[in-house]
Design an enzyme around this catalytic site. Structure first.
Site, PDB file in Angstrom:
ATOM      1  N   ASN A   1       0.771  -1.269   0.042  1.00  0.00           N
ATOM      2  CA  ASN A   1      -0.075  -0.212   0.215  1.00  0.00           C
ATOM      3  C   ASN A   1       0.749   1.060   0.005  1.00  0.00           C
ATOM      4  O   ASN A   1       1.959   1.256   0.294  1.00  0.00           O
ATOM      5  CB  ASN A   1      -0.892   0.072   1.041  1.00  0.00           C
TER       6      ASN A   1
ATOM      7  N   CYS B   1      -4.872  -7.914  -4.813  1.00  0.00           N
ATOM      8  CA  CYS B   1      -5.711  -6.665  -5.531  1.00  0.00           C
ATOM      9  C   CYS B   1      -5.976  -7.453  -6.951  1.00  0.00           C
ATOM     10  O   CYS B   1      -5.092  -7.783  -7.553  1.00  0.00           O
ATOM     11  CB  CYS B   1      -4.818  -5.669  -5.973  1.00  0.00           C
ATOM     12  N   GLY B   2      -7.178  -7.547  -7.052  1.00  0.00           N
ATOM     13  CA  GLY B   2      -7.750  -7.972  -8.347  1.00  0.00           C
ATOM     14  C   GLY B   2      -7.448  -7.357  -9.534  1.00  0.00           C
ATOM     15  O   GLY B   2      -7.137  -7.789 -10.732  1.00  0.00           O
TER      16      GLY B   2
ATOM     17  N   HIS C   1     -13.308  -7.194   3.770  1.00  0.00           N
ATOM     18  CA  HIS C   1     -14.235  -6.245   3.159  1.00  0.00           C
ATOM     19  C   HIS C   1     -15.727  -6.334   3.908  1.00  0.00           C
ATOM     20  O   HIS C   1     -15.841  -7.126   4.223  1.00  0.00           O
ATOM     21  CB  HIS C   1     -14.563  -6.651   1.784  1.00  0.00           C
TER      22      HIS C   1
ATOM     23  N   GLU D   1     -10.255   1.967   0.166  1.00  0.00           N
ATOM     24  CA  GLU D   1      -9.204   0.776   0.609  1.00  0.00           C
ATOM     25  C   GLU D   1      -8.375   1.220   1.716  1.00  0.00           C
ATOM     26  O   GLU D   1      -7.943   2.016   1.904  1.00  0.00           O
ATOM     27  CB  GLU D   1      -8.433   0.679  -0.627  1.00  0.00           C
TER      28      GLU D   1
ATOM     29  N   CYS E   1     -11.588  -1.394  -7.414  1.00  0.00           N
ATOM     30  CA  CYS E   1     -10.935  -2.437  -6.246  1.00  0.00           C
ATOM     31  C   CYS E   1     -11.357  -3.689  -6.760  1.00  0.00           C
ATOM     32  O   CYS E   1     -12.632  -3.984  -6.807  1.00  0.00           O
ATOM     33  CB  CYS E   1     -11.284  -2.111  -4.861  1.00  0.00           C
ATOM     34  N   GLY E   2     -10.696  -4.474  -7.430  1.00  0.00           N
ATOM     35  CA  GLY E   2     -11.095  -5.819  -7.885  1.00  0.00           C
ATOM     36  C   GLY E   2     -11.805  -6.858  -6.544  1.00  0.00           C
ATOM     37  O   GLY E   2     -12.888  -7.312  -6.792  1.00  0.00           O
ATOM     38  N   THR E   3     -10.942  -6.959  -5.595  1.00  0.00           N
ATOM     39  CA  THR E   3     -11.508  -7.682  -4.534  1.00  0.00           C
ATOM     40  C   THR E   3     -12.587  -7.208  -4.082  1.00  0.00           C
ATOM     41  O   THR E   3     -13.601  -8.013  -3.751  1.00  0.00           O
ATOM     42  CB  THR E   3     -10.437  -7.910  -3.863  1.00  0.00           C
ATOM     43  N   GLY E   4     -12.813  -5.816  -3.754  1.00  0.00           N
ATOM     44  CA  GLY E   4     -13.932  -5.359  -3.337  1.00  0.00           C
ATOM     45  C   GLY E   4     -15.157  -5.426  -4.258  1.00  0.00           C
ATOM     46  O   GLY E   4     -16.355  -5.628  -3.737  1.00  0.00           O
TER      47      GLY E   4
END
Length: 279
Positions: free
Chosen positions: A62, A71-72, A162, A212, A221-224
């Site tokens: 980060n 991170c997607g 998340h 994030e 945000c991919g995972t989000g």
């Protein structure tokens, strides 16, 4: 040191090819390089290395120098980078991050990567494993009050924690700068949390903004996005295949609804520029 700037629908990172470069103090480098005024500027630093459990390893930091699990958007960019550099010959590969392996398929037309499909693994819903402190085994549509405002929260881990809140108004009108940090640092999240604020527009579309952990608001945000779709399906708001509209662009997410099944994310990976900087 040479670097490449890439983004996945506006979620931008600085990528270092550690097959060619050496970074001595990774955490300090992340802080310096991520600064948008005195460094390259980005949502963090990604180091591309040879994997031990997969074809490649993605080491992610980060902007505050802390490690991040996944991170997607970044993993799609890593996949495109190693393909374009000729580090792989086919269109399928595996990438590990903090011990978790993801499997990726590239869609290639005329030798150019058009989009990247990532098997993000099955969502983690058990509260203790997200982690979130709760008297329930899972946190699904649970009421929480933050700064006198009530939200209904669903907690999901996609390799990182998340908290998803569905709101009635457009996310663009939501007070993200105020509530984002209050969720991130809430004492019920032992490892802090990424907070998503989303509105379901119909059974196939969701609008979303994200705060994030360790970064602040990002354009995507991919995972989000995966966590938000999982939360929406668990709450019965959407079908199994959903387009999520973020500030930086759109991602397509599929999940069967079975807790043992993987979440599938498809989206772009783009170059911004390359350069060289002294550390």
């Amino acid at each position: 040191m040479k670097f490449t700037k890439m983004h996945g629908i506006g979620n931008d990172y600085i990528y270092i090819d550690c097959f060619k470069e050496t970074v001595d103090n990774e955490s300090e480098a992340a802080i310096k390089l991520s600064d948008r005024h005195f460094g390259v500027g980005g949502d963090g630093l990604i180091l591309i290395k040879k994997g031990t459990q997969a074809d490649f390893e993605m080491v992610m930091y980060n902007p505050d120098g802390t490690r991040a699990e996944m991170c997607g958007n970044a993993i799609r960019c890593v996949a495109r980078y190693v393909y374009d550099k000729g580090y792989i010959k086919g269109t399928e590969l595996s990438i590990e991050s903090m011990g978790k392996v993801k499997y990726i398929t590239l869609t290639v037309e005329n030798n150019a990567v058009k989009c990247v499909r990532v098997d993000m693994g099955a969502p983690v819903l058990k509260a203790a494993d997200v982690p979130v402190v709760s008297d329930s085994d899972k946190v699904i549509n649970k009421e929480i009050t933050v700064d006198s405002k009530k939200f209904n929260m669903t907690c999901v881990s996609m390799g990182n924690p998340h908290a998803v809140m569905f709101i009635d108004k457009s996310p663009n009108e939501f007070e993200l700068e105020h509530f984002g940090p209050l969720f991130e640092n809430n004492k019920i999240f032992p490892n802090r949390v990424n907070a998503e604020f989303a509105r379901v527009t119909d059974r196939k579309n969701i609008d979303m903004r994200v705060w994030e952990r360790g970064t602040g608001e990002t354009l995507a945000c991919g995972t989000g996005t995966c966590a938000t779709v999982v939360a929406a399906i668990l709450n019965g708001y959407v079908d199994n295949e959903v387009t999520v509209h973020l500030l930086g662009g759109d991602l397509q997410i599929y999940w069967s609804g079975d807790e043992n099944d993987s979440v599938i994310m498809t989206g772009p990976a783009e170059y911004v520029f390359t350069g060289e900087i002294d550390l």
